[in-house]
Design a protein around this motif. Structure first.
Motif, PDB file in Angstrom:
ATOM      1  N   VAL A  22       0.818  -1.216   0.000  1.00 47.84           N
ATOM      2  CA  VAL A  22       0.000   0.000   0.000  1.00 47.84           C
ATOM      3  C   VAL A  22       0.851   1.264   0.000  1.00 47.84           C
ATOM      4  N   LEU A  23       1.909   1.279   0.777  1.00 45.72           N
ATOM      5  CA  LEU A  23       2.701   2.505   0.969  1.00 45.72           C
ATOM      6  C   LEU A  23       3.120   3.176  -0.354  1.00 45.72           C
ATOM      7  N   PRO A  24       3.633   2.423  -1.310  1.00 45.37           N
ATOM      8  CA  PRO A  24       4.080   3.084  -2.553  1.00 45.37           C
ATOM      9  C   PRO A  24       2.935   3.707  -3.357  1.00 45.37           C
ATOM     10  N   LYS A  25       1.701   3.321  -3.075  1.00 41.88           N
ATOM     11  CA  LYS A  25       0.579   3.849  -3.839  1.00 41.88           C
ATOM     12  C   LYS A  25       0.068   5.158  -3.256  1.00 41.88           C
ATOM     13  N   SER A  27       0.434   9.168  -1.581  1.00 41.55           N
ATOM     14  CA  SER A  27       1.191  10.386  -1.860  1.00 41.55           C
ATOM     15  C   SER A  27       0.942  11.383  -0.758  1.00 41.55           C
ATOM     16  N   LYS A  28       1.488  12.608  -0.923  1.00 41.28           N
ATOM     17  CA  LYS A  28       1.264  13.595   0.131  1.00 41.28           C
ATOM     18  C   LYS A  28      -0.108  14.246  -0.003  1.00 41.28           C
ATOM     19  N   GLU A  29      -0.817  13.886  -1.073  1.00 42.33           N
ATOM     20  CA  GLU A  29      -2.177  14.401  -1.228  1.00 42.33           C
ATOM     21  C   GLU A  29      -3.162  13.350  -0.706  1.00 42.33           C
ATOM     22  N   ASP A  30      -4.313  13.843  -0.243  1.00 39.26           N
ATOM     23  CA  ASP A  30      -5.347  12.934   0.232  1.00 39.26           C
ATOM     24  C   ASP A  30      -5.833  12.015  -0.889  1.00 39.26           C
ATOM     25  N   LEU A  31      -5.868  10.741  -0.578  1.00 39.41           N
ATOM     26  CA  LEU A  31      -6.451   9.795  -1.519  1.00 39.41           C
ATOM     27  C   LEU A  31      -7.545   9.024  -0.794  1.00 39.41           C
ATOM     28  N   GLU A  32      -8.627   8.773  -1.487  1.00 41.49           N
ATOM     29  CA  GLU A  32      -9.694   7.997  -0.875  1.00 41.49           C
ATOM     30  C   GLU A  32      -9.265   6.530  -0.877  1.00 41.49           C
ATOM     31  N   VAL A  33      -9.635   5.818   0.171  1.00 37.74           N
ATOM     32  CA  VAL A  33      -9.176   4.438   0.316  1.00 37.74           C
ATOM     33  C   VAL A  33      -9.607   3.569  -0.870  1.00 37.74           C
ATOM     34  N   GLY A  34     -10.812   3.821  -1.363  1.00 31.58           N
ATOM     35  CA  GLY A  34     -11.287   3.069  -2.519  1.00 31.58           C
ATOM     36  C   GLY A  34     -10.342   3.212  -3.715  1.00 31.58           C
ATOM     37  N   VAL A  35      -9.831   4.428  -3.884  1.00 27.99           N
ATOM     38  CA  VAL A  35      -8.903   4.691  -4.977  1.00 27.99           C
ATOM     39  C   VAL A  35      -7.603   3.917  -4.770  1.00 27.99           C
ATOM     40  N   ALA A  37      -7.269   1.250  -3.111  1.00 23.83           N
ATOM     41  CA  ALA A  37      -7.555  -0.165  -3.310  1.00 23.83           C
ATOM     42  C   ALA A  37      -7.428  -0.541  -4.790  1.00 23.83           C
ATOM     43  N   GLU A  38      -7.991   0.336  -5.601  1.00 32.56           N
ATOM     44  CA  GLU A  38      -7.900   0.073  -7.038  1.00 32.56           C
ATOM     45  C   GLU A  38      -6.454   0.071  -7.520  1.00 32.56           C
ATOM     46  N   LYS A  39      -5.738   1.131  -7.069  1.00 33.44           N
ATOM     47  CA  LYS A  39      -4.348   1.276  -7.511  1.00 33.44           C
ATOM     48  C   LYS A  39      -3.487   0.091  -7.095  1.00 33.44           C
ATOM     49  N   SER A  40      -3.749  -0.435  -5.873  1.00 34.31           N
ATOM     50  CA  SER A  40      -2.846  -1.469  -5.364  1.00 34.31           C
ATOM     51  C   SER A  40      -3.376  -2.878  -5.597  1.00 34.31           C
ATOM     52  N   ASN A  41      -4.561  -2.958  -6.240  1.00 36.75           N
ATOM     53  CA  ASN A  41      -5.126  -4.268  -6.532  1.00 36.75           C
ATOM     54  C   ASN A  41      -5.451  -5.075  -5.280  1.00 36.75           C
ATOM     55  N   LEU A  42      -5.815  -4.354  -4.246  1.00 39.93           N
ATOM     56  CA  LEU A  42      -6.180  -5.046  -2.997  1.00 39.93           C
ATOM     57  C   LEU A  42      -7.625  -4.714  -2.715  1.00 39.93           C
ATOM     58  N   ASP A  43      -8.257  -5.537  -1.839  1.00 37.38           N
ATOM     59  CA  ASP A  43      -9.614  -5.155  -1.477  1.00 37.38           C
ATOM     60  C   ASP A  43      -9.559  -4.042  -0.434  1.00 37.38           C
ATOM     61  N   LYS A  44     -10.698  -3.388  -0.282  1.00 37.83           N
ATOM     62  CA  LYS A  44     -10.765  -2.190   0.551  1.00 37.83           C
ATOM     63  C   LYS A  44     -10.439  -2.504   2.025  1.00 37.83           C
ATOM     64  N   THR A  45     -10.933  -3.653   2.481  1.00 37.90           N
ATOM     65  CA  THR A  45     -10.698  -4.029   3.880  1.00 37.90           C
ATOM     66  C   THR A  45      -9.206  -4.169   4.160  1.00 37.90           C
ATOM     67  N   THR A  46      -8.511  -4.814   3.247  1.00 37.42           N
ATOM     68  CA  THR A  46      -7.075  -4.998   3.433  1.00 37.42           C
ATOM     69  C   THR A  46      -6.370  -3.640   3.462  1.00 37.42           C
ATOM     70  N   VAL A  47      -6.792  -2.747   2.546  1.00 44.54           N
ATOM     71  CA  VAL A  47      -6.169  -1.419   2.514  1.00 44.54           C
ATOM     72  C   VAL A  47      -6.408  -0.693   3.839  1.00 44.54           C
ATOM     73  N   TYR A 220       8.991   6.731   1.883  1.00 50.17           N
ATOM     74  CA  TYR A 220       8.400   6.476   0.570  1.00 50.17           C
ATOM     75  C   TYR A 220       9.468   6.294  -0.498  1.00 50.17           C
ATOM     76  N   GLY A 221      10.474   7.124  -0.371  1.00 51.13           N
ATOM     77  CA  GLY A 221      11.516   7.077  -1.397  1.00 51.13           C
ATOM     78  C   GLY A 221      12.555   6.003  -1.164  1.00 51.13           C
ATOM     79  N   MET A 222      12.511   5.399   0.004  1.00 51.64           N
ATOM     80  CA  MET A 222      13.584   4.455   0.340  1.00 51.64           C
ATOM     81  C   MET A 222      13.287   3.067  -0.197  1.00 51.64           C
ATOM     82  N   ASP A 223      14.335   2.268  -0.137  1.00 50.89           N
ATOM     83  CA  ASP A 223      14.192   0.872  -0.509  1.00 50.89           C
ATOM     84  C   ASP A 223      13.470   0.162   0.632  1.00 50.89           C
ATOM     85  N   LEU A 224      12.282  -0.377   0.331  1.00 54.94           N
ATOM     86  CA  LEU A 224      11.543  -1.038   1.406  1.00 54.94           C
ATOM     87  C   LEU A 224      12.027  -2.468   1.611  1.00 54.94           C
ATOM     88  N   GLY A 225      13.007  -2.833   0.881  1.00 55.46           N
ATOM     89  CA  GLY A 225      13.644  -4.143   1.100  1.00 55.46           C
ATOM     90  C   GLY A 225      12.640  -5.258   1.016  1.00 55.46           C
TER      91      GLY A 225
END
Lengths: 536, 547
Positions: A22-25, A27-35, A37-47, A220-225
């Motif tokens: 989720v983290l890489p998806k 940004s510093k702007e507000d994003l709705e969780v539903g959005v 979810a779509e971006k990360s291909n996960l369901d909303k509950t998981t997000v 966000y910019g770092m290597d999340l390993g």
């Protein structure tokens, strides 16, 4: 990871796979969780769960807004596809007006000028509505002044604008819409529709917006390993795939599902502890029946036969039962004890005046539930009297019975901690010594004694302990030295016997913080599961 | 426990201001102050001290304890002419004895009268055992003519206007129709002869222990002289009761006059006798009992503070016990008097060095072992009542009728439990909101009628286990039993048995060494429905006698 400080490193190592997704998806702007979810291909509950975890680590900031949205109900969806019931009725009426009068409408009673009519009772059939819809449709149209009823028949009012959409029709076409945005005529339409079932509904919705925090931006910019290891598996243990790799760090204080163990009942835990104290002091345990004769509960303990405690309102007598000998098994050769007890009551033991009234053996044969464990002590001193084996120290911890109505401080069954010390040299200060020792180990450092009265002890005392939490003295019960009228029938002479029998339930209640005696034997499994164990 | 409530001002008139110090002294005396307000003092009394049941008597004891009062002595004046009570043989069958006295020159205030009536009532209810053992009557002397006769008469030969009544009644009418008569009617059951005090004019004074006559039975603030009688079955108690009352009234002023009680059957005597009673004792016995050493002077001081005199007759010690004390039966009673005056706070507790070997009851050890094994399997131990209801037992054992029933239970529980499973099922039934699975057990005592036992009841220790869940059955219980018996180092087998409390084919006898010790099975749906248990239950109950 050069340039990454320790805290950030630890954070990265503790990110779970879904957080990593989720983290890489974000940004510093507000994003709705539903959005997201779509971006990360996960369901909303998981997000949402991932967002929760990330927020705990201080990587994201989320904001939850409650939004009320008006949407179509089950019927509403259907009506939107077809038509509202009032439209159906209106259409039929205007059809009727514009067409040749049907059979139904041929009555002379219909004024020629007014066009077509539908009898009230025919609305359902004509329009294909159910009973409720028909009623509603009629009500709505009447309310709007579009129709009128004349002699049980329905017709359009003069000059009705039939083709124009109603405000309700306009409104349902706009749905869904935020409740805040409903204005003017739509508000009226909403109010009207809300009175009808399942056409529209107001849904409360949580809109969660999430953005990266400053710390989050940094990471966000770092290597999340991505190569952090999750579970250690038997397969991994067969080889060395784990070498040089790191396991994801856990939040060690995260809540986990509850687990309940089996355990002993808290009263039994406390009883076991109390027993261990008496055992440490060299006492032997006494056991005996709960069903006992009046002789052992009262007479052997010099309780006058007309003493109020012997009345039915205080004591549980058993119906239709009579003890064979009162005194117990005749093989013990205890007839003498019975005679001696009679003598003690009537007067004549060691110069004692006794109760100076006739002692009735029949009264001693009544069968009852023991009102105190002191009957065990009475039986025991008879045994010791026969064997002559003393000094001796005995204790008992057991249930006793009183015919009481039940409330927060009274029960019909309760526990007593009983003890006797039989010794030629036993005396009052030793009695105080044993009690101080016992209650000290039970956690009561501060004790006091007060004069008291029991038929079978002299001197007698009442034990109070200081309750630190409640800042008050608690009465725990009585103690004393058996009177000669008790001991002489058993020993043939007066041998000092220290005796005590404080209630034990009060002590247990104090420890476990129970204020209502009724809780003690209620066996509420939820409470038993939660209850801590006895520790002193 | 009796509560004595006294007017604070009245009491302070007699004992001085009730300071914190005095309050503590009163408590140390064995009569804890329960409540102290500006107007009232409330103390708690033990039932062995009816002699403290009035303000006057209590105040005397406080002053003595406080070192301000002497041991009480009472002066009795010789009987005057006709100061006689004739106890006729006719009354012997119903209420054989009376003791009496006359007091003259009283100056009753309203509160005095209230105190006397209160004391009379309290004596009736305590030492008088609700008028059965002793009942007191007080009459204004100017309304009656001496001598008095105490006689037994047939109901129709008794006719008088009782207190609180509007017409004359005979004995049976009073017992049936008068409120006080009804309350105490049981004391005059099964008799054709009723006791009455009558005066020289043949006027009825009272029918003890029920009620006085309206004509002669009321005292008021104008009353100066009274005749007092106390009737019952045992002279020893009657004398005590009268003496307590007289001791209290004597504190209100007035002279006590003796009366001749003429009793041709049991012997005549002069009443009241308010002299002390001698009780011989040894100082060593008191020292040995209390575990402290005492000098003669100290013992005398302590006894005096408790209102008891002491005399040394050539090295023999006698306690002079005042006439109103009903609780000093033996020298042992003097030890507590000394201990109270010495002060319970002043004893230093000690533990003697006597060597005894500790020993726990062997069954209790087994019980703990079983408890620990089952708790180890994740089960909750319960602790339930020995008393239950017939209805509860019938939910499982619908044919059972050998109940052991208690008389007049104040709760709905009125029979002893005959098994443990009933309680287990009740627990499951009451805990339908707790998380499943539920696994409970209890080791406890069950009761059965048994003609061979001395008291007609046999008591046995049993273990019961019950488990409930959406899916729960015999297999789960068999696992538990296998583990339990293995841990106990015992072997068991299960033999098929038909038992309507369990599902047929899923119920068996538990057999150890060829003896049936219990039952195990899936509980019958009938039973579960009776208990409103919604999930299947598997249970077992084992008698632990084989351990």
């Amino acid at each position: 990871m050069i340039g990454v400080d320790m805290d950030e490193k630890l954070i990265i190592e503790s990110l779970s796979p879904m957080e990593r997704d989720v983290l890489p998806k974000l940004s510093k702007e507000d994003l709705e969780v539903g959005v997201v979810a779509e971006k990360s291909n996960l369901d909303k509950t998981t997000v949402l769960r991932a967002v929760g975890l990330l927020e705990k680590k201080g990587l994201v900031v989320s904001e939850t807004n409650e939004v009320k949205r008006v949407d179509l109900g089950i019927l509403g969806i259907n009506y939107l596809k077809k038509e509202l019931p009032e439209r159906a009725l209106l259409n039929k009426l205007s059809d009727a007006r514009n067409s040749v009068p049907s059979k139904l409408g041929t009555s002379e009673e219909v004024p020629a000028s007014s066009g077509k009519v539908i009898p009230i009772g025919e609305i359902r059939n004509v329009c294909g509505l159910n009973e409720n819809e028909a009623k509603v449709a009629l009500g709505v149209l009447k309310g709007k002044g579009l129709v009128e009823i004349d002699k049980g028949k329905l017709k359009l009012s003069g000059g009705s604008e039939v083709s124009k959409k109603s405000i309700e029709e306009v409104f349902i076409e706009k749905l869904p819409v935020a409740l805040d945005e409903v204005k003017d005529l739509d508000l009226l339409a909403l109010a009207n529709l809300k009175k009808r079932k399942d056409i529209v509904e107001v849904i409360e919705e949580k809109i969660v917006n999430v953005k990266l925090s400053d710390l989050g931006l940094k990471i966000y910019g770092m290597d999340l390993g991505g190569e952090m290891l999750e579970a250690l598996t038997p397969k991994m243990l067969k080889g060395t795939s784990w070498k040089g790799k790191k396991f994801r760090r856990y939040d060690l204080n995260a809540p986990v599902p509850r687990l309940y163990g089996g355990k002993r009942h808290f009263v039994n835990q406390a009883t076991d502890y109390a027993k261990s104290i008496w055992l440490e002091m060299g006492f032997k345990e006494m056991k005996g029946n709960m069903v006992e004769s009046g002789f052992w509960v009262f007479d052997s303990l010099f309780t006058a036969q007309d003493h109020p405690v012997r009345e039915m309102q205080d004591t549980f007598y058993l119906k239709n039962l009579r003890s064979k000998s009162g005194v117990g098994s005749s093989e013990l050769g205890v007839k003498k004890v019975l005679e001696n007890v009679a003598k003690a009551h009537e007067g004549g033991v060691d110069g004692s005046k006794g109760w100076q009234q006739k002692w009735d053996e029949e009264d001693a044969k009544k069968v009852l539930l023991r009102t105190h464990t002191t009957c065990l002590s009475a039986r025991k001193i008879m045994e010791i009297g026969k064997s002559g084996e003393f000094p001796a120290k005995y204790f008992a911890l057991g249930k006793c019975f009183r015919n009481e109505t039940v409330d927060w401080s009274h029960g019909f069954e309760f526990n007593q901690t009983e003890g006797i010390v039989v010794d030629e040299n036993a005396n009052f200060v030793q009695l105080l010594g044993y009690l101080k020792q016992f209650f000290g180990k039970m956690g009561y450092e501060k004790l006091r004694w007060r004069p008291a009265y029991f038929a079978y002890t002299e001197p007698s005392l009442e034990i109070d302990v200081w309750h630190e939490g409640k800042q008050k003295w608690l009465e725990l019960g009585g103690a004393g030295m058996f009177r000669p009228e008790v001991t002489i029938p058993m020993f043939g002479k007066h041998v000092p016997v220290l005796a005590w029998g404080p209630g034990f339930d009060r002590v247990i209640m104090n420890f476990f913080g129970i204020d209502d005696l009724r809780e003690m034997y209620k066996n509420d499994l939820n409470k038993l599961r939660e209850m801590r164990v006895w520790r002193k | 426990m009796t509560i004595l409530t006294m007017d604070r001002k009245e009491l302070e008139k007699r004992v001085g201001k009730i300071s914190k110090e005095l309050e503590k002294k009163i408590t140390d005396m064995g009569t804890p102050v329960e409540e102290l307000t500006d107007s009232e003092v409330e103390v708690e009394l033990f039932p062995n001290r009816p002699d403290l049941l009035s303000l006057e008597n209590f105040a005397r004891a406080v002053n003595q304890f406080n070192g301000k009062g002497k041991v009480a002595k009472f002066r009795i004046y010789e009987p005057e002419k006709n100061y006689e009570v004739i106890v006729e043989k006719s009354v012997k069958v119903v209420r054989p004895f009376t003791v009496c006295a006359i007091i003259k020159g009283l100056k009753f205030s309203d509160s005095d009268i209230k105190n006397v009536v209160d004391l009379q009532e309290k004596l009736h209810n305590s030492i008088g055992r609700k008028r059965k053992k002793a009942a007191i009557g007080i009459y204004p002397l100017d309304k009656i003519s001496l001598p008095i006769r105490f006689v037994g008469r047939a109901s129709e030969d008794i006719k008088f206007l009782p207190l609180e009544a509007s017409r004359e009644m005979n004995a049976r009418q009073i017992l049936k129709g008068h409120p006080t008569g009804r309350e105490y009617a049981h004391l005059l059951e099964d008799t054709d002869v009723y006791p009455v005090f009558i005066d020289a004019n043949d006027d009825v004074l009272s029918m003890p222990p029920i009620i006085n006559s309206e004509k002669t039975g009321r005292i008021d603030e104008k009353t100066r002289d009274v005749f007092i009688e106390c009737s019952g079955h045992n002279l020893v108690y009657l004398k005590k009761v009268l003496n307590i009352l007289l001791a209290s009234i004597s504190e209100m002023g007035g002279k006590i006059y003796a009366m001749n009680i003429k009793d041709s059957k049991d012997g005549s005597f002069v009443s009241p006798d308010m002299g002390h009673e001698d009780l011989e004792f040894k100082i060593e016995d008191i020292e040995k009992t209390l575990g402290i050493s005492l000098k003669e002077k100290e013992v005398r001081g302590y006894l005096n503070r408790m209102g008891i005199g002491m005399r040394n007759d050539n090295g023999k010690f006698f306690a002079e016990v005042p006439c109103y004390r009903a609780d000093i039966l033996h020298w042992i009673d003097l030890t507590e008097e000394v201990a109270i005056a010495y002060g319970y706070d002043n004893f230093v507790p000690e533990i003697p060095e006597i060597s005894t070997i500790a020993e726990e009851d062997s069954f209790d050890r087994e019980k703990r072992a079983i408890g620990n094994i089952l708790a180890g399997l994740g089960m909750l131990e319960c602790n339930s009542f020995h008393l239950t209801t017939k209805k509860n037992i019938k939910k499982m054992h619908y044919e059972f009728n050998d109940f052991i029933e208690v008389e007049e239970s104040k709760t709905e529980r009125d029979v002893l439990r005959m098994d443990m499973m009933t309680n287990m099922l009740q627990i499951l039934s009451e805990n339908s909101d707790a998380a499943y699975p539920q696994k409970v057990f209890e080791v406890g005592r069950v009761f059965a009628l048994d003609e061979k036992s001395d008291n007609g009841v046999r008591e046995k220790e049993r273990l019961a286990i019950a488990m409930v869940d959406e899916k729960m059955g015999y297999t789960e219980m068999k696992q538990v039993l296998d583990y339990l018996f293995k841990m106990l180092g015992l072997e068991y087998i299960v033999e098929d048995v038909e038992d309507s409390n369990y599902i047929v084919g899923r119920c068996g006898k538990i057999v150890v060494d060829d003896v049936e010790v219990g039952r195990v099975g899936e509980v019958a749906p009938r039973v579960l429905r009776n208990w409103k248990i919604r999930f299947p239950v598997v249970g077992c109950e084992i008698g632990l006698g084989f351990l």
